[in-house]
Design an enzyme around this catalytic site. Structure first.
Site: not given
Length: 463
Positions: A220, A269, A306, A328, A330, A351
């Protein structure tokens, strides 16, 4: 000596407590409302009544900007925290105390000393409405909070003086927390700085900790960026890595150290939501993920920034036909941002069931990755981690990209991914993950401190 600044809603005791603290500290006391009246030659009720609140806020802004930089105790008006320019001035080289009290206490105090109304509501309803409206700002403003309900100004001032002398990290938790950080992958130079903050007798007991929570999170850029911002804006904080596979362990350490805030990254998250007191109803609740936690005044509040990092670079493409690659963690923030921009959105994932589930949440279309060529989108956003590691395949074939597309890869390490390279080769407009990082970090800093950092400042300070 650093300034001591008092903020909080009217009737919480800022002036009374501030005067006592000033006397104990041997510093001059400044009340910004008194300065406004002195400089305008008018009472605050007159300014509100004749010119309105906005005129008062203009005068308040001038007074805040002209305050002495050091060696004073300052009491401010209740709404000062809502202006980022005020917070930039008040926070610099200062310790900010937010005083708060329950509605009954404030109503009783204000009934003895009436103030100009801020709404057309009855007093108690106005207090509840305004405190709720400003709550986020008070949490951001606070280095420390003092509850003045059921206490005297002398007792509250004594708490302030005790905090100034000792800080809030108990001596007995320092060694166990040091052991926690030693198990992570903090670079030695950064670890040495952290150990100074956590020493048994630190040089500055008021330095507060923050950090990024994730596993892994050693990659990060947050610590380097935030520590540079702390230096730029004169904030007594240190930002580090909270890297551990167990979120429970991270939260125990964070609470023991009375951290001001956490930036939350993969894979926590979603997991962090039941561990905090509240989450923002507008975005975090709908997205189902939190990447920002603010701890202040006895509570913890979760936010998602985000989506803002995705939305801002795409704002001029509102209404475009778009594809979101991935379903996913994000992807949820990206989908929320793209739907907010009225895009004709299709979520594609290897998927399909996951793509379908997310599409149903946000009211958009879905499909398999192989459907990309049939859609011919104008905007492509990659929310998968593909591109983060050497040798990763691209999330979409390069021969499907063309110059009419805008391609946005949310991966920011490395800043130029194989997808971005292929998109540039195809003549696409490209947006790198760095832009998302800048947008979400800027909003995080605002939630943490109430300061609006220009995007170019963050870009300049990025490692």
């Amino acid at each position: 000596m650093k300034r001591i600044v008092f903020c909080g809603y009217r009737g919480t005791g800022k002036t009374e407590v501030g005067k006592i603290v000033a006397e104990k500290a041997g510093l001059p006391f400044i009340d910004t409302d008194t300065l406004i009246e002195r400089q305008t030659g008018r009472s605050i009720p007159d300014i509100f009544h004749e010119d309105g609140e906005e005129r008062f806020r203009e005068e308040e802004r001038k007074v805040i900007a002209g305050l002495p930089a050091y060696g004073a105790v300052i009491s401010t008006g209740g709404g000062v925290v809502t202006d980022p320019a005020n917070m930039e001035h008040l926070r610099k080289d200062s310790t900010v105390f937010v005083l708060h009290a329950d509605i009954d206490t404030i109503a009783e105090r204000l009934s003895r000393k009436p103030r100009p109304p801020l709404t057309g509501l009855p007093l108690r309803e106005e207090i509840a409405e305004m405190m709720d409206r400003r709550r986020q700002h008070y949490m951001a403003a606070a280095d420390y909070c003092i509850d003045t309900s059921g206490t005297t100004p002398d007792a509250a001032a004594a708490k302030v003086m005790d905090l100034l002398a000792k800080g809030t990290i108990p001596a007995q938790v320092r060694a166990p927390c040091v052991s926690f950080f030693r198990t992570g992958r903090i670079p030695q130079k950064c670890l040495d700085q952290l150990l100074k903050v956590l020493a048994d007798t630190p040089d500055d007991p008021l330095t507060r900790l923050m950090g990024v929570a994730g596993y892994p999170c050693a990659h990060s850029k947050g610590p380097r960026l935030f520590n540079a911002l702390f230096e730029r804006y004169g904030l007594d904080y240190h930002y580090t890595w909270f890297e551990d596979p167990e979120l429970d362990e991270i939260m125990q350490v964070a609470r023991a150290l009375d951290v001001k805030g956490l930036s939350v990254t993969i894979p926590f998250k979603q997991d962090i939501i039941p561990m905090i007191d509240e989450i923002d109803e507008h975005a975090a609740q709908q997205i189902g993920a939190v990447n920002t936690v603010v701890f202040a005044c006895g509570t913890s509040m979760g936010w998602n920034t985000d989506w803002i990092g995705v939305r801002k670079p795409l704002v001029d493409l509102k209404g475009s036909k778009a594809v979101l690659l991935g379903a996913g963690g994000a992807a949820a923030g990206a989908a929320f941002a793209m739907v907010d921009l009225d895009m004709d959105l299709t979520i594609l994932n290897r998927t399909p069931a996951k793509a379908k589930a997310m599409a149903e949440r946000f009211g958009c279309k879905w499909g398999e990755l192989s459907d990309f060529g049939k859609i011919n989108p104008g905007v492509v956003v990659n929310s998968t981690p593909l591109g983060m590691n050497p040798g990763d395949r691209m999330p979409v074939s390069a021969d499907l990209l063309h110059k009419e597309m805008t391609v946005f890869d949310l991966v920011y390490t490395p800043p130029v991914t194989p997808l971005i390279e292929a998109a540039r080769a195809a003549g696409c407009t490209t947006i790198t993950g760095t832009e998302m990082f800048i947008g979400q970090a800027r909003e995080q800093f605002y939630l943490f401190f109430g300061i609006d950092v220009p995007a170019d400042t963050i870009r300049e300070l990025l490692p």
